[in-house]
Motif scaffolding. Structure first.
Motif, PDB file in Angstrom:
ATOM      1  N   GLY A  80      37.141  30.410  46.102  1.00 44.72           N
ATOM      2  CA  GLY A  80      36.340  31.252  46.979  1.00 44.72           C
ATOM      3  C   GLY A  80      36.789  32.682  47.067  1.00 44.72           C
ATOM      4  O   GLY A  80      36.086  33.525  47.631  1.00 44.72           O
ATOM      5  N   MET A  81      37.978  32.989  46.517  1.00 42.80           N
ATOM      6  CA  MET A  81      38.513  34.346  46.589  1.00 42.80           C
ATOM      7  C   MET A  81      38.793  34.860  45.184  1.00 42.80           C
ATOM      8  O   MET A  81      39.297  34.128  44.339  1.00 42.80           O
ATOM      9  N   LYS A  82      38.483  36.124  44.938  1.00 42.62           N
ATOM     10  CA  LYS A  82      38.927  36.786  43.718  1.00 42.62           C
ATOM     11  C   LYS A  82      40.317  37.360  43.979  1.00 42.62           C
ATOM     12  O   LYS A  82      40.606  37.814  45.089  1.00 42.62           O
ATOM     13  N   VAL A  83      41.166  37.339  42.960  1.00 43.58           N
ATOM     14  CA  VAL A  83      42.563  37.734  43.141  1.00 43.58           C
ATOM     15  C   VAL A  83      42.920  38.811  42.128  1.00 43.58           C
ATOM     16  O   VAL A  83      42.791  38.607  40.919  1.00 43.58           O
ATOM     17  N   VAL A  84      43.373  39.960  42.642  1.00 44.85           N
ATOM     18  CA  VAL A  84      43.610  41.162  41.845  1.00 44.85           C
ATOM     19  C   VAL A  84      45.063  41.581  41.988  1.00 44.85           C
ATOM     20  O   VAL A  84      45.592  41.608  43.103  1.00 44.85           O
ATOM     21  N   VAL A  85      45.707  41.927  40.856  1.00 45.25           N
ATOM     22  CA  VAL A  85      47.121  42.312  40.874  1.00 45.25           C
ATOM     23  C   VAL A  85      47.328  43.488  39.921  1.00 45.25           C
ATOM     24  O   VAL A  85      47.585  43.298  38.726  1.00 45.25           O
ATOM     25  N   PRO A  86      47.230  44.734  40.404  1.00 43.29           N
ATOM     26  CA  PRO A  86      47.428  45.880  39.510  1.00 43.29           C
ATOM     27  C   PRO A  86      48.898  46.115  39.191  1.00 43.29           C
ATOM     28  O   PRO A  86      49.786  45.770  39.982  1.00 43.29           O
ATOM     29  N   VAL A 109      41.158  39.391  47.187  1.00 38.82           N
ATOM     30  CA  VAL A 109      42.551  39.544  47.617  1.00 38.82           C
ATOM     31  C   VAL A 109      43.222  40.498  46.639  1.00 38.82           C
ATOM     32  O   VAL A 109      43.355  40.202  45.456  1.00 38.82           O
ATOM     33  N   TYR A 110      43.623  41.650  47.153  1.00 37.36           N
ATOM     34  CA  TYR A 110      44.186  42.734  46.344  1.00 37.36           C
ATOM     35  C   TYR A 110      45.686  42.779  46.632  1.00 37.36           C
ATOM     36  O   TYR A 110      46.113  43.212  47.699  1.00 37.36           O
ATOM     37  N   LEU A 123      40.566  48.995  39.937  1.00 39.64           N
ATOM     38  CA  LEU A 123      40.408  47.672  40.543  1.00 39.64           C
ATOM     39  C   LEU A 123      40.044  47.779  42.028  1.00 39.64           C
ATOM     40  O   LEU A 123      39.303  46.944  42.551  1.00 39.64           O
ATOM     41  N   MET A 124      40.567  48.800  42.715  1.00 36.61           N
ATOM     42  CA  MET A 124      40.232  48.969  44.126  1.00 36.61           C
ATOM     43  C   MET A 124      38.759  49.355  44.296  1.00 36.61           C
ATOM     44  O   MET A 124      38.072  48.821  45.175  1.00 36.61           O
ATOM     45  N   HIS A 125      38.254  50.262  43.472  1.00 36.72           N
ATOM     46  CA  HIS A 125      36.824  50.585  43.543  1.00 36.72           C
ATOM     47  C   HIS A 125      35.996  49.312  43.362  1.00 36.72           C
ATOM     48  O   HIS A 125      35.034  49.068  44.111  1.00 36.72           O
ATOM     49  N   ASN A 126      36.356  48.517  42.382  1.00 40.76           N
ATOM     50  CA  ASN A 126      35.594  47.304  42.097  1.00 40.76           C
ATOM     51  C   ASN A 126      35.701  46.305  43.251  1.00 40.76           C
ATOM     52  O   ASN A 126      34.722  45.628  43.595  1.00 40.76           O
ATOM     53  N   ALA A 127      36.888  46.203  43.842  1.00 36.74           N
ATOM     54  CA  ALA A 127      37.102  45.258  44.934  1.00 36.74           C
ATOM     55  C   ALA A 127      36.235  45.596  46.139  1.00 36.74           C
ATOM     56  O   ALA A 127      35.609  44.721  46.751  1.00 36.74           O
TER      57      ALA A 127
END
Length: 337
Positions: free
Chosen positions: A147-153, A174-175, A162-166
């Protein structure tokens, strides 16, 4: 990824630029969390935003993660686009019901009658002696729960895109930013996270890994801080004739299996490195997906992760359990024998 000549930015600066742009373009975007307004975020995650947007949109909250994460979920369901900061990912346990049973599930539970377009930002990682309750990474925990997308720059360029997209995404994201990569004065970052960052907005699609270094002999798959530790190990091994390919996953959900598989087909050797715990985590997941898709592709495989122990406070013990570039170098060498 573009790394053209241009102005250099830290990861925290790149994140703040993206947030500010989205707030200017959309009045429904706001930021809430502990010490994010007057203080600017303890990891500079909101530095300078208060002066432009004021307390109505950059909101300090009481120390009640359950309350303000729940408020963010409700605001998102009503059409706003909140960004809620969980100061340390370790605090997820305080508000787990709001995260997993509300933020992650409400679109499903409502039959898609509501969406939850919110971003949960949170600091992850150790290496600075803040002990077991402030030093975990926990990528795998959030990636495991649907249920959550998970982003790790891992770099400033990636952090901004990635923040713009989030913020623009209609699902909860979840960034997860690593403290050591932010470029704050009291916690020096390695050289790699500070990159050229365009002033104009741009997005990086989720589920699109980045080959940070091309190589022919072994594939290293990692993310966050360990992208830079893997690149350091790869540079050391060049003199020994070992050509290392380093893949930065950038997002765990969705996961870019295609890029990993293409690399493994080429090299035949795989090393997966993670700062999360070893058991039931990212390292085993990536390896299993490769084996399921290409059972005959691997000649050798190694994985490095934090052993299943609480993160120690003592610096020598913390350094012992978190993989460093020497550990990665040894793992790569093991695949060559």
């Amino acid at each position: 990824m573009s790394d053209d000549e241009g102005r250099q930015a830290t990861m925290s600066t790149a994140m703040v630029e993206a947030i500010a742009t989205e707030m200017r373009d959309n009045d429904e975007v706001f930021y809430m969390g502990e010490d994010v307004a007057d203080y600017g975020g303890i990891f500079d995650s909101t530095d300078g935003l208060l002066s432009e947007f004021g307390h109505d949109r950059i909101m300090d909250v009481p120390i009640s993660e359950t309350a303000y994460i729940g408020a963010a979920v409700g605001a998102a369901q009503e059409g706003m686009r909140p960004i809620a900061e969980l100061m340390f990912v370790d605090f997820f346990g305080v508000c787990m019901d709001q995260l997993y049973n509300q933020m992650a599930k409400n679109t499903y539970m409502s039959g898609a009658n509501v969406s939850v377009p919110m971003v949960l930002t949170t600091a992850v990682g150790g290496t600075y002696s803040d002990a077991a309750q402030h030093s975990q990474t926990l990528y795998g925990t959030f990636a495991h729960l649907p249920g959550m997308k998970v982003v790790v720059p891992s770099t400033a360029y990636d952090a901004k895109g990635l923040m713009h997209n989030a913020i623009r995404d209609d699902d909860p994201v979840v960034y997860m930013f690593h403290k050591r990569l932010m470029g704050i004065g009291w916690m020096p970052a390695p050289d790699g996270p500070k990159t050229a960052v365009p002033e104009e907005p741009y997005t990086i699609p989720f589920g699109q890994a980045d080959v940070k270094r091309e190589g022919a002999d072994v594939t290293v798959v990692t993310l966050g801080l360990h992208v830079h530790r893997a690149l350091e190990a790869a540079a050391k091994l060049t003199d020994d004739g070992i050509d290392v390919e380093v893949i930065d996953l950038r997002t765990l959900v969705p996961l870019d299996e295609t890029t990993v598989l293409e690399s493994v087909r080429k090299t035949g050797r795989l090393v997966v490195v993670d700062e999360d715990y070893r058991s039931f985590g990212l390292t085993g997941e990536v390896i299993s997906r490769v084996v399921e898709a290409e059972p005959n592709a691997l000649e050798a495989v190694e994985r490095l992760a934090v052993p299943d122990v609480p993160l120690p406070y003592a610096r020598p013990l913390e350094n012992r359990v978190i993989p460093d570039s020497d550990d990665i170098e040894d793992a790569i060498r093991n695949t060559q024998s």
